[in-house]
Motif scaffolding. Structure first.
Motif, PDB file in Angstrom:
ATOM      1  N   GLN A 108       0.463  -1.306  -0.392  1.00 36.37           N
ATOM      2  CA  GLN A 108       0.013  -0.135   0.452  1.00 36.37           C
ATOM      3  C   GLN A 108       0.976   1.172   0.021  1.00 36.37           C
ATOM      4  O   GLN A 108       1.702   1.293   0.684  1.00 36.37           O
ATOM      5  N   GLY A 109       0.508   2.620  -0.889  1.00 35.96           N
ATOM      6  CA  GLY A 109       0.830   3.325  -0.803  1.00 35.96           C
ATOM      7  C   GLY A 109       0.478   4.524  -1.003  1.00 35.96           C
ATOM      8  O   GLY A 109      -0.107   4.986  -1.710  1.00 35.96           O
ATOM      9  N   TYR A 110       0.573   5.840   0.027  1.00 33.28           N
ATOM     10  CA  TYR A 110       0.042   6.430   0.467  1.00 33.28           C
ATOM     11  C   TYR A 110       0.911   7.561   0.804  1.00 33.28           C
ATOM     12  O   TYR A 110       1.788   7.399   1.316  1.00 33.28           O
ATOM     13  N   ASP A 111       0.310   8.911   1.344  1.00 30.91           N
ATOM     14  CA  ASP A 111       0.754  10.015   1.453  1.00 30.91           C
ATOM     15  C   ASP A 111       0.344  10.124   3.233  1.00 30.91           C
ATOM     16  O   ASP A 111       0.087   8.958   3.880  1.00 30.91           O
ATOM     17  N   GLY A 112       1.266  10.678   4.060  1.00 32.19           N
ATOM     18  CA  GLY A 112       1.359  10.462   5.724  1.00 32.19           C
ATOM     19  C   GLY A 112       0.293  11.289   6.185  1.00 32.19           C
ATOM     20  O   GLY A 112       0.015  11.133   7.220  1.00 32.19           O
ATOM     21  N   ALA A 113      -0.911  11.492   5.538  1.00 31.02           N
ATOM     22  CA  ALA A 113      -2.233  11.869   6.734  1.00 31.02           C
ATOM     23  C   ALA A 113      -2.390  10.738   7.049  1.00 31.02           C
ATOM     24  O   ALA A 113      -2.700  10.012   7.529  1.00 31.02           O
ATOM     25  N   SER A 114      -3.942  11.270   8.509  1.00 30.46           N
ATOM     26  CA  SER A 114      -4.244  10.224   9.733  1.00 30.46           C
ATOM     27  C   SER A 114      -5.172   9.396   9.074  1.00 30.46           C
ATOM     28  O   SER A 114      -5.211   8.334   9.575  1.00 30.46           O
ATOM     29  N   ASN A 115      -5.666   9.971   7.992  1.00 29.88           N
ATOM     30  CA  ASN A 115      -6.760   9.126   7.587  1.00 29.88           C
ATOM     31  C   ASN A 115      -6.844   8.257   7.025  1.00 29.88           C
ATOM     32  O   ASN A 115      -6.518   6.370   6.002  1.00 29.88           O
ATOM     33  N   MET A 116      -5.090   8.168   6.187  1.00 30.29           N
ATOM     34  CA  MET A 116      -4.272   7.089   5.391  1.00 30.29           C
ATOM     35  C   MET A 116      -3.787   6.292   6.053  1.00 30.29           C
ATOM     36  O   MET A 116      -2.872   4.729   5.984  1.00 30.29           O
ATOM     37  N   ARG A 117      -2.387   6.444   7.135  1.00 30.97           N
ATOM     38  CA  ARG A 117      -1.604   5.732   7.501  1.00 30.97           C
ATOM     39  C   ARG A 117      -1.724   4.893   9.673  1.00 30.97           C
ATOM     40  O   ARG A 117      -1.565   5.033   9.691  1.00 30.97           O
ATOM     41  N   GLY A 118      -3.447   5.705   9.588  1.00 24.83           N
ATOM     42  CA  GLY A 118      -4.083   5.357  10.895  1.00 24.83           C
ATOM     43  C   GLY A 118      -3.764   4.034  11.593  1.00 24.83           C
ATOM     44  O   GLY A 118      -3.828   3.246  10.077  1.00 24.83           O
ATOM     45  N   GLU A 119      -2.873   3.772  12.317  1.00 24.94           N
ATOM     46  CA  GLU A 119      -2.494   2.304  13.319  1.00 24.94           C
ATOM     47  C   GLU A 119      -3.967   1.621  13.197  1.00 24.94           C
ATOM     48  O   GLU A 119      -3.661  -0.087  12.926  1.00 24.94           O
ATOM     49  N   TRP A 120      -4.752   2.587  13.788  1.00 31.32           N
ATOM     50  CA  TRP A 120      -6.291   1.319  14.186  1.00 31.32           C
ATOM     51  C   TRP A 120      -7.670   1.440  12.882  1.00 31.32           C
ATOM     52  O   TRP A 120      -8.098   0.863  12.238  1.00 31.32           O
ATOM     53  N   ASN A 121      -8.018   3.198  12.532  1.00 28.70           N
ATOM     54  CA  ASN A 121      -8.469   3.211  11.363  1.00 28.70           C
ATOM     55  C   ASN A 121      -8.164   4.236  10.046  1.00 28.70           C
ATOM     56  O   ASN A 121      -9.303   4.056   9.317  1.00 28.70           O
ATOM     57  N   GLY A 122      -7.304   3.993  10.015  1.00 28.12           N
ATOM     58  CA  GLY A 122      -7.024   4.486   8.850  1.00 28.12           C
ATOM     59  C   GLY A 122      -6.710   3.204   8.174  1.00 28.12           C
ATOM     60  O   GLY A 122      -7.187   1.986   7.658  1.00 28.12           O
ATOM     61  N   LEU A 123      -6.859   3.894   6.620  1.00 26.19           N
ATOM     62  CA  LEU A 123      -6.999   3.206   5.440  1.00 26.19           C
ATOM     63  C   LEU A 123      -5.628   1.901   5.404  1.00 26.19           C
ATOM     64  O   LEU A 123      -6.829   0.882   4.675  1.00 26.19           O
ATOM     65  N   GLN A 124      -4.412   1.995   5.819  1.00 26.75           N
ATOM     66  CA  GLN A 124      -3.935   1.382   5.601  1.00 26.75           C
ATOM     67  C   GLN A 124      -3.947  -0.035   6.704  1.00 26.75           C
ATOM     68  O   GLN A 124      -4.201  -0.935   6.404  1.00 26.75           O
ATOM     69  N   ALA A 125      -4.874   0.590   7.765  1.00 25.01           N
ATOM     70  CA  ALA A 125      -5.084  -0.691   8.291  1.00 25.01           C
ATOM     71  C   ALA A 125      -6.475  -1.568   7.766  1.00 25.01           C
ATOM     72  O   ALA A 125      -7.099  -2.757   8.355  1.00 25.01           O
ATOM     73  N   LEU A 126      -7.083  -0.639   7.446  1.00 25.56           N
ATOM     74  CA  LEU A 126      -8.689  -1.450   7.188  1.00 25.56           C
ATOM     75  C   LEU A 126      -8.278  -2.379   5.877  1.00 25.56           C
ATOM     76  O   LEU A 126      -8.801  -3.558   5.814  1.00 25.56           O
ATOM     77  N   VAL A 127      -7.459  -2.007   4.578  1.00 26.50           N
ATOM     78  CA  VAL A 127      -6.963  -2.611   4.324  1.00 26.50           C
ATOM     79  C   VAL A 127      -6.383  -3.938   4.449  1.00 26.50           C
ATOM     80  O   VAL A 127      -6.157  -5.221   4.268  1.00 26.50           O
ATOM     81  N   LEU A 128      -5.167  -3.665   5.628  1.00 24.14           N
ATOM     82  CA  LEU A 128      -4.275  -4.980   6.316  1.00 24.14           C
ATOM     83  C   LEU A 128      -5.549  -6.391   6.926  1.00 24.14           C
ATOM     84  O   LEU A 128      -5.344  -7.565   7.217  1.00 24.14           O
ATOM     85  N   LYS A 129      -7.057  -6.125   7.240  1.00 24.14           N
ATOM     86  CA  LYS A 129      -7.742  -7.189   7.997  1.00 24.14           C
ATOM     87  C   LYS A 129      -8.614  -7.719   6.780  1.00 24.14           C
ATOM     88  O   LYS A 129      -8.663  -8.657   6.794  1.00 24.14           O
TER      89      LYS A 129
END
Length: 819
Positions: free
Chosen positions: A382-403
């Motif tokens: 996954q490649g995103y910028d550093g915004a909280s909605n993208m890289r958030g550890e619990w509710n960010g996009l990267q966390a949702l995709v990891l599920k």
């Protein structure tokens, strides 16, 4: 046994009276009904959910998303429930898909009766053109009666094969078979005739009335081919198709019509079939035709990307930005390694999202991947910028995709990290922060008006002419360009470095223009005051010192910034380049002071800037008024408080944002790009980060393949010349060693799939601003997305043959003119 054969042959004789056949998709599934539906959806790319009703906000739409159609006959909506203007599209979709004939290992029995019976899959072979089975209701349906039933009928037995479904398996026997009775009904025979007429374009009444010969068909195809070529060329050039006034009396009818007129002037054959010489009902110049053609080409590009990815692992890169009409748009880019071992980054599309919540972005991303038949289980990055909605550890996009994809590791865009490091370094040291504010002020004053800008360029031309006469510079092609001052911007990577270099190049003429403003009595008092202030900044030694210092720092990181934005950049090489930039800055900090100060003083003497005595005491409000402040000299201030402090801040930011120790995945895979592979590290990497991609036996085999590859890399000339991971992956393919070292190749592709930067998504937004401008801010989302796909992936779109596009255009729906 003989009776069953007789019945079976009788079924075949009866069914042979029905002409035509539809496609039937057979899917092997488990006995579970839920798994059967899931497999069927995966095969056809279906997304559950009803079609929007006609009373929603999209009442007037003439297009529907086929991904919302339900294939299961027990769950789908009846045809009369769709709006009348959409029923033709629904019919054509289901006719293209064919009857829903799903094969199960075992069908459920009706245990409510004494002699429980069940559905037989062999019945599909007897009635291949219309029989459907729903695992949801355990009933069979008539495919043809469903798609040609426009209104409900309350008569007895009418809805048994359409709405309720038939499941009285006891009656599927002998001459009184319910299936045979159904195909002999008027309703079924009428549906069969409707189907034949609908699919047979030549039998349509408009085609029967106007029998077109081959010559007329060729003219129609030439007219449409010209339209396709013009639309594609204009889209490649990001030009608008329509004009403000397209009437015959208009002086400018728009790019599309004007281009057609130009082609007609050079080719009589084209001129005889287009515009005024074209039939009224098939000119192929309307906006609807243009959008249909764009959609066909864009869909073919997406299918080509899907074919290019194949079964490979891929990475998703996502970013969002607002367009000219204030809509939030999400760009989706896929990164993967193709069959030749080359890294590819392909733009999949642009999606309008209601908000930027991570759940919304994930839903839109999943819908796009599913619609284009991408397997989300194949996501490995996954490649995103550093915004909280993208890289958030619990509710960010990267966390949702990891599920859903546990091996889709998130990498923060390296180019964003570098930009943030430069910005943070400038804010931490207050003189540097003030320098960038002064830099913007100088550019604003000098380039505030066209008059001053012209004066700046005129002064530069005079300076170049004078230097050429003195022989200090040489003339030549591309040399001694005039240029101008460039404005820095936080969102434009590398713009600060360009701004600093432009000021150094235009330093002397900038002073000249500022003097003219100060001495001009016609200038306003505020204008002269602003010019006086920035003139003082330009003539100060501290400003010149920081100007040269930031040029050195950003010059050392500009190469890194440009390298990080390459599509073919791999993450291991990117980390090496980051390490090189750190060493370069650290070396400059430790040994570059004397040479740097000498260059600054030479520049100041050349431009008559006062140089302070470095041994004199430095007095400033930054130091508290103590007696021991006398030991703070100008030399100490410029060396310790500016030079070393700025470089230390820069190194600190680079170390914290590009820490190799926090990225074990990268450190373990680093030996793949070296002359000798560390077998233990690679095996540990596979075991820890990709356990689902390698079986236990494959992990054992990987160890031996790595050992053999280490030996062969010393003896094989082509393998020994490999310098980085992309070269290794590509060389394995070129030398046909990929099959021999298939497990090593798989590891290389997994690492190369990890993203380096989201520069491709940023370029998509740059293209979006070219297409959707202030004058074109009412473009629909689909029109904009299709245009961007064709424009960005031009190398794919230009390879499509116009005749194949015409054939697809013809099959899309019924056309008045035969093609």
């Amino acid at each position: 046994m003989g009776k069953e054969k007789t019945i079976h042959s009788f079924f075949k004789r009866k069914e042979s009276d029905e002409q035509g056949s539809s496609k039937r998709h057979k899917t092997s599934t488990t006995t579970s009904e839920a798994e059967a539906r899931e497999t069927q959806q995966e095969r056809h790319g279906n997304v559950e959910g009803p079609l929007p009703q006609s009373n929603t906000n999209e009442v007037d739409t003439n297009e529907v998303d086929s991904s919302n159609f339900e294939r299961d006959p027990g769950k789908r909506k009846q045809l009369w429930e769709y709006p009348p203007n959409l029923r033709e599209q629904v019919r054509r979709f289901y006719l293209g898909e064919g009857p829903y004939q799903i094969l199960l290992t075992e069908y459920p029995k009706d245990n409510s009766k004494k002699n429980p019976r069940k559905f037989q899959s062999s019945w599909f072979g007897v009635f291949p053109n219309w029989l459907e089975y729903s695992p949801t209701t355990d009933a069979c349906y008539c495919f043809l009666c469903y798609i040609f039933c426009d209104k409900p009928n309350d008569s007895h037995g009418h809805d048994s094969f359409i709405v309720k479904g038939f499941k009285n398996w006891k009656k599927v026997r002998g001459k009184d078979c319910a299936f045979l009775k159904h195909i002999s009904t008027t309703q079924h025979r009428s549906a069969l005739i409707f189907k034949e007429n609908l699919l047979n374009q030549a039998s349509h009444i408009e085609n029967v009335i106007s029998k077109q010969n081959d010559e007329l068909i060729m003219k129609n195809r030439l007219r449409l081919k010209t339209t396709i070529d013009v639309i594609r060329w204009l889209t490649f050039q990001a030009c608008a198709l329509r004009g403000h006034d397209e009437s015959s009396t208009s002086k400018n009818r728009g790019n599309f019509l004007e281009m057609l007129q130009l082609l007609a002037s050079y080719n009589d054959e084209v001129a005889n079939v287009i515009l005024g010489n074209a039939p009224y009902n098939s000119k192929y110049t309307s906006s609807d035709i243009q959008k249909e053609i764009l959609n066909i080409i864009a869909n073919r590009v997406r299918k080509s990307i899907r074919s290019e990815v194949g079964d490979s692992y891929y990475c998703v890169m996502v970013d969002e930005s607002r367009d000219e009409s204030k809509k939030e748009q999400m760009a989706i880019v896929l990164r993967f390694v193709d069959e030749k071992g080359i890294i590819r980054e392909r733009f999949l599309g642009l999606v309008h999202v209601r908000d930027t919540l991570s759940a919304t972005l994930k839903l839109s991303l999943w819908q796009q991947l599913s619609h284009n038949q991408f397997d989300v289980n194949k996501i490995r990055g996954q490649g995103y910028d550093g915004a909280s909605n993208m890289r958030g550890e619990w509710n960010g996009l990267q966390a949702l995709v990891l599920k859903d994809s546990p091996y889709a590791y998130y990498i923060h865009c390296f180019a964003h990290r570098l930009q943030l490091a430069l910005v943070c370094a400038s804010k931490e040291v207050w003189p540097v922060h003030k320098f960038f504010s002064d830099l913007v002020g100088i550019i604003n004053v000098v380039c505030a008006s066209s008059k001053r800008h012209d004066e700046l360029q005129k002064a530069k031309q005079d300076e170049i002419k004078e230097l050429l006469e003195l022989g200090e510079i040489k003339s030549g092609k591309g040399k001694n360009q005039v240029g101008t001052l460039k404005r820095p911007g936080d969102t434009r990577w590398g713009s600060h470095f360009d701004s600093i270099c432009s000021l150094l190049k235009m330093y002397n003429v900038t002073l000249t223009v500022l003097k003219r403003i100060m001495d001009d009595p016609s200038s306003k008092y505020t204008q002269r005051g602003d010019a006086y202030a920035v003139y003082g900044n330009l003539k100060s030694f501290e400003f010149v010192f920081i100007l040269h210092l930031m040029k050195e720092i950003m010059g050392k990181t500009d190469t890194l910034s440009q390298a990080l934005q390459k599509k073919t950049q791999d993450i291991l090489n990117a980390m090496d380049q980051v390490a090189t930039a750190k060493v370069s800055i650290d070396t400059f900090r430790n040994t570059g002071w004397d040479k740097f100060l000498e260059d600054v003083i030479f520049f100041c003497e050349k431009h008559q800037v006062t140089v302070p005595d470095m041994d004199s005491p430095y007095v400033s409000t930054n130091y508290r008024p103590r007696k021991n402040d006398l030991h703070v000299t100008f030399g100490h201030y410029y060396r310790a408080d500016l030079f070393i402090s700025t470089l230390d801040k820069q190194l600190h930011e680079l170390n914290s944002r590009f820490s190799e120790h926090t990225m074990e995945l990268l450190s373990l895979s680093a030996s793949l790009a070296s002359k000798e592979i560390n077998v233990e590290d690679i095996c540990l990497l596979v075991e820890r980060y990709y356990p689902g991609d390698f079986t236990e036996q494959e992990r054992i085999g990987l160890q031996y393949q790595l050992e053999n590859l280490n030996i062969e890399m010393k003896n094989n000339i082509r393998l020994s010349g490999v310098s980085n991971l992309p070269d290794l992956c590509k060389t394995l393919v070129e030398t046909q060693k990929r099959e021999t070292y298939n497990l090593v190749d798989r590891v290389c592709r997994l690492i190369l799939t990890l993203p380096v930067s989201t520069a491709t998504t940023e370029r998509a937004f740059s293209a979006m601003k070219i297409f959707k401008t202030r004058l074109r801010n009412k473009m629909s989302d689909e029109y904009l997305a299709d245009s961007l796909v064709i424009y960005i992936e031009k190398e794919i779109a230009e390879n499509f043959d116009s005749n194949s596009i015409i054939d697809e255009f013809k099959d899309l729906k019924g056309r008045r003119a035969e093609l």
